[in-house]
Scaffold this motif. Sequence first.
Motif, mmCIF file in Angstrom:
data_model
loop_
_atom_site.group_PDB
_atom_site.id
_atom_site.type_symbol
_atom_site.label_atom_id
_atom_site.label_comp_id
_atom_site.label_asym_id
_atom_site.label_seq_id
_atom_site.Cartn_x
_atom_site.Cartn_y
_atom_site.Cartn_z
ATOM 1 N N ASN A 281 0.835 -1.209 0.000
ATOM 2 C CA ASN A 281 0.000 0.000 0.000
ATOM 3 C C ASN A 281 0.866 1.255 0.000
ATOM 4 O O ASN A 281 0.550 2.257 0.625
ATOM 5 N N THR B 207 -0.038 5.106 -0.421
ATOM 6 C CA THR B 207 -0.553 5.892 0.697
ATOM 7 C C THR B 207 0.506 6.891 1.130
ATOM 8 O O THR B 207 1.666 6.535 1.330
ATOM 9 N N SER C 231 5.762 4.378 8.864
ATOM 10 C CA SER C 231 5.040 3.952 10.056
ATOM 11 C C SER C 231 4.545 2.529 9.856
ATOM 12 O O SER C 231 4.710 1.935 8.791
ATOM 13 N N ASN D 19 1.706 1.719 9.304
ATOM 14 C CA ASN D 19 0.572 1.697 8.382
ATOM 15 C C ASN D 19 0.886 0.988 7.080
ATOM 16 O O ASN D 19 -0.020 0.665 6.311
ATOM 17 N N ASN E 238 2.151 -2.013 4.664
ATOM 18 C CA ASN E 238 2.155 -3.468 4.675
ATOM 19 C C ASN E 238 3.383 -3.997 3.951
ATOM 20 O O ASN E 238 3.492 -3.911 2.730
ATOM 21 N N TYR F 246 -2.373 -4.002 10.887
ATOM 22 C CA TYR F 246 -1.871 -4.042 9.526
ATOM 23 C C TYR F 246 -1.362 -5.430 9.210
ATOM 24 O O TYR F 246 -0.912 -6.168 10.072
#
Length: 786
Positions: free
Chosen positions: A521, A524, A529, A531, A533, A615
């Motif tokens: 991802n 994004t 972080s 967040n 994957n 995640y």
Amino acid sequence: MKLIYMFFVLLSCSGLFAQVNLVNPDGTPAPGYQNPVIIEKGTQLSPGETITDRPNFQGNPRNNTDEYGSFSVNGVLAGLGAATKYVSVPHNVLFNQNFDGTAEMWIYPTNLTHGNTIIAKGATVATIGCYLGVNATSVYFRIGATFFTFTTPIVTDTWTHIAVTWSGGPAAFTVKLFVNGALINTLGPTAATWNLNTDPVIIGGNAAYPDGFFEGSIDEVRWWNPERTAAQIAENRFTGVGDGAGANASEALTSSLAYTGLVSSWTFNTGTTAFDDISGFNGTFNGGAGAFTTTAGRPIPYNLACLFSGGIDDYVTVPSNAAFNQSSNGTLEAWVYPTTQTTTHMLLSRGTTGFDLFWGIRQSIGNKQVLDIGAAQYANTDGAAIPLNKWTHIAAKWSLSGGSYTVTFYVNGQQSGTPVTLASAWTSTSGTLRIGGWHGGTANHFRGYMDEVRMWASAQTITQIRNNMLVSGRALLPNANLVGIWNFDGNLNNFSAITGINGSFVNAGTTNSSRFSGYSNESTTGAYSGNFNAHTTVLNGTNFGTAFYKSVPNKVLLDPGLTKDTITISGSSIAVTSAQVFVAIQHTYTSDLTLTLTAPNGQNRILSTSNGGAYDNGYLTIFDDATGDIVTSTTFLTPWSNYVKPQNAIGALGGSPTNGNWVLTINDAFTPDQGLLLGWGIRFNNLATNVTPLAGNIPNVYTLYQNYPNPFNPVTNIKFDIPKNGFVNMKIFDIAGREISTLVNEQMQAGSYNVRFDGSALASGTYFYRIQSGDFTQVKKMMLIK
């Protein structure tokens, strides 16, 4: 044969084989490939396999990025912080981008109290073409005498991605700033004149303003001649591009739409030269600046993959080579992450007609594997389905007997369905090899991510597949059976001994949008972080072999509930003084999990509790007390590869013996998130577990004994005596003197020892083993007969 053997001994004893010794990045001796005895409770053995045939898992030096490019570790430009410390790149007209262009990089500033120049071109104030810098409140880009100032704070002691684009020249420019993939502001058009100088490009300093040096670290500096789009900047910032000699030969990389117009890419992954493997515009380190190893995964992920979008030209082309003609036995394996499945999507094909040889995932049989050899198609109809949007390891092997091929499929280290036997003839004798594409039709190109694509010149056993699936293919080298390995870590190069089979994005058309990927991802925006994957496929063991007792259970985690897996160890037991635990878990909500290790004496250690986040990263790491980053850290994130400190120190486990049941318990506390235990392993006392100390008195002299049994298939034992404490090195060589593996490379106490060597990955033939300890060197011959 005797003459060859005597000549080999003379060469070995004279030190002419010294060039094969490996070293760690810090210059210390590095162990090589190791093969311990693996004993797994409750695991079904394949036909003809014994419990002592279980091979090892490879580790990697702690705190080194796990797998990257051609140098195995991700380096950053550091040693900056003074006017004399910088990288100098000789002038080239392509750096005078006075129309449209882009400069991007990762920065880790440690002091922003003055103007920190990241990159500049212009030796004097009068000749400045451009420079980019940061201070406590702003990012500024200067074109000639004109400043474009963006009021935005940059955080110190944190990796931040910066990109600046300019367009509209040569009389007026519009400049955009992107921070962590997001557009911050657009300035202009503003009148400005780019001075077309012949001065060098300076990274980390500013010749026109010597006090404008950068304090901190810089990584992945890239220079483009087009203006990059917001999407391109966001989705490519987590990937290194072009690390590896010849990586962009014949525009192998820049032919992709993702990298069109890339002039230079300085990756800083070696300490000798600031290599630009895109155009060859290499830089020179000055004043103590250089490439230094960074902590794993920062800022570039520990492992990259290749994204295939499924378009008509979206595949990797590998030149034809006779080594691909594995007409008797062979194996294909890869990690795959399909994002859509609408037909038979090809993972790999070779030939000219489309049906010579291909391996794919077929939608009409429930998203299962299919292998085509000539006129016959071998479908895994009763096997396991390959899920969408999830990493899965798959393999297909074939063997020829009496005009028929038998094909066996594997999913995550387990045999998938019933082997299929059909009559066929090998027709794939010429033609390119396509990764992610098919010669027979554009609708069948793969859609999704792939990693660690390998072709073997043998029908790999289930033991070998389990051993190799979690390990970077480079950790398996040298290996005569490994035809090709493409791991997509910043280049398309092949890492096996076969030459001339590097991959390329150059295809028949001009619309190849395949590219490298750091996260699934990654488009994004936002700072590094949890967040994002990660591509959790393999750990790397290049330059460093670390033997683990290992289990590859492929167990679905109870949700909620406790899932346990046991490794039973027997044989010569020693008291545990320290341990390392490897864990590979896929999970959609990592913080649901608690991981506990239980020793044979009942001692428990909590490795991790409720760490990670919401995640799909899971775990792909080695828990190690001696590493610097702890699993509870808010800045060192899932999957924590390659080493992480456990939540509770493992320690000596109360002096537990190595023998007995070692249990990993995974408590999934909440629904409805799913998880899978792919594999785990354990290693004791920082020792190679393939070396067993033997009881008895301390010997008086150095002795290397003849291996037993000899000839052997595939495992043999090598005994040796050392009369005093010292560093011991034992290596295996083939008949040509090439290093095959390192069995021992460590400080050892005086005593007698037995080392077990597993030759299951080697071809039949004559091999030599050599021991070195102090002034003692001896070589002996052994025979592998399969």
